[in-house]
Write an enzyme that holds these catalytic residues in place. Sequence first.
Site, PDB file in Angstrom:
ATOM      1  N   SER A   1       0.815  -1.219   0.000  1.00  0.00           N
ATOM      2  CA  SER A   1       0.000   0.000   0.000  1.00  0.00           C
ATOM      3  C   SER A   1       0.850   1.272   0.000  1.00  0.00           C
ATOM      4  CB  SER A   1      -0.918   0.018   1.222  1.00  0.00           C
ATOM      5  OG  SER A   1      -0.171  -0.167   2.406  1.00  0.00           O
TER       6      SER A   1
ATOM      7  N   ASP B   1      -4.105   7.277   8.378  1.00  0.00           N
ATOM      8  CA  ASP B   1      -5.296   6.486   8.730  1.00  0.00           C
ATOM      9  C   ASP B   1      -5.026   5.404   9.788  1.00  0.00           C
ATOM     10  OD1 ASP B   1      -3.756   4.742   7.304  1.00  0.00           O
ATOM     11  OD2 ASP B   1      -5.235   4.332   5.732  1.00  0.00           O
TER      12      ASP B   1
ATOM     13  N   HIS C   1      -0.983   4.250   7.597  1.00  0.00           N
ATOM     14  CA  HIS C   1      -0.245   4.917   6.518  1.00  0.00           C
ATOM     15  C   HIS C   1       0.025   6.372   6.854  1.00  0.00           C
ATOM     16  CE1 HIS C   1      -2.726   1.644   4.674  1.00  0.00           C
ATOM     17  NE2 HIS C   1      -1.528   1.318   4.213  1.00  0.00           N
TER      18      HIS C   1
END
Length: 376
Positions: free
Chosen positions: A39, A344, A347
Amino acid sequence: MGRPHTAILVLFILMCLCTTGYSSGIKSRFTSIISFGDSYADTGNLVRWADPVLPPLPMSNPQYGETFFGHPTGRTSDGRLVLDFIADALGLPFVPPYLGKEKNFSAGVNFAVAGAPAVNLTYLQGQLNLTLDPPIRHSLDDQLVWFQELKPSLCGGQGSNCFGSTLFVMGAFGGNDYLSFLFSNRTVEQARAYVPKVVDSISRAVETLIQSGAKYVVVADIFPLGCIPAMLTYFAGRDKADYDQHGCLATTNRLLPQYHNSLLRRRVKVLRSKYPHATIISTEYYRPFTAFLHEPAHFGLNSSTTLFACCGAGGPPYNVDFSAGCGLPGVMACARPSEALQWDGFHLTDAAHRIIADGWLHRPYADPPILHVAHQ
Ligand SMILES: *[C@@H]1O[C@H](CO)[C@@H](O)[C@H](O)[C@H]1NC(C)=O
Ligand SMILES: *[C@@H]1O[C@H](CO)[C@@H](O)[C@H](O)[C@H]1NC(C)=O
Ligand SMILES: *[C@@H]1O[C@H](CO)[C@@H](O)[C@H](O)[C@H]1NC(C)=O
Ligand SMILES: *[C@@H]1O[C@H](CO)[C@@H](O)[C@H](O)[C@H]1NC(C)=O
Ligand SMILES: *[C@@H]1O[C@H](CO)[C@@H](O)[C@H](O)[C@H]1NC(C)=O
């Protein structure tokens, strides 16, 4: 009074040259970027893959993307990722996701998928007695399969002809492997036993790329897992001795990312001597992350929110509620993401990525710095 003003002006001009001069002025050797990762590098693969296989993912909703793109893009941030800042500095477009609608890969392609582990997924699931249905994690092996499939059509149909002017970016990888262990009720020590296997997998992937014609490969390390709000929340209430001076989980950091990064550094050395014609650039997430915690104000970050998820629910200390994550209805982002480190819970923000990218492009978080290689 003249002198100090002149000095400030000169400094200002130098800073401007430093941050924008390269991309607009001197020509870079790189004409494309090919990226692999999780990610931290996914520019839209997971959300494209998930639609319509899965219900909409939180990361395809606001407030993801609010700071830079103005809408969600599938990136797990409020804006750009490190990869985006790298592409921009090299005068290249944002690296298009392999699964995206745009299929023009003449300036590069991104195979990174959010959630991707470094080790083969079949193996990981066997170890953890996990079955994911549908199996959304596209591991490093799967990304290499995509690469081999696409290779003949790259470089304008010339196969690997352009790889001498391609910047390959490998990683980050490893975070999901270790989180899978920890979130499956395994101990940090049990997860640690898999570190050599994870590093092997990354190292083998770099060799595959070099054997396929890659000449420039960035290998990224991993950030301190024990400093992310999601981990701190999941393992909340540990003994005081388990936390370091920044409030991070000290043993987790020592046994997983620090161990991983030191094995990876050693492996990069081995690869450099095995493939002297290739340039392997090792880059860091770990050190800039700890620098942010150590001296947030120096980087323009708010010192009281370094372990607080900007987008989340639940309030201090970490603002993580696993049933009300960023992107779900009613979950808000903080007022000033540009001063936040953590986005979040898992991240980082656009602001943090920009500083990390700057350290990869110039120094001190890359060896050698990407722009030095680009303009050699
Ligand atoms: C693909 O993109 C490049 C720029 O990145 C452009 O020069 C080229 O014309 C595009 N090709 C097609 C077929 O659209
Ligand atoms: C794996 O999961 C299955 C089904 O949940 C269970 O029956 C089995 O005992 C588990 N095996 C191990 C080694 O935990
Ligand atoms: C993962 O490992 C399994 C078992 O070894 C193998 O069958 C599979 O092809 C591997 N997957 C990839 C993508 O290499
Ligand atoms: C987690 O692991 C511990 C010790 O191995 C075990 O006692 C416990 O039942 C496990 N919990 C779950 C939810 O699997
Ligand atoms: C830092 O964040 C805290 C908590 O959100 C806030 O009260 C404070 O005003 C912020 N500091 C600055 C300098 O913006």
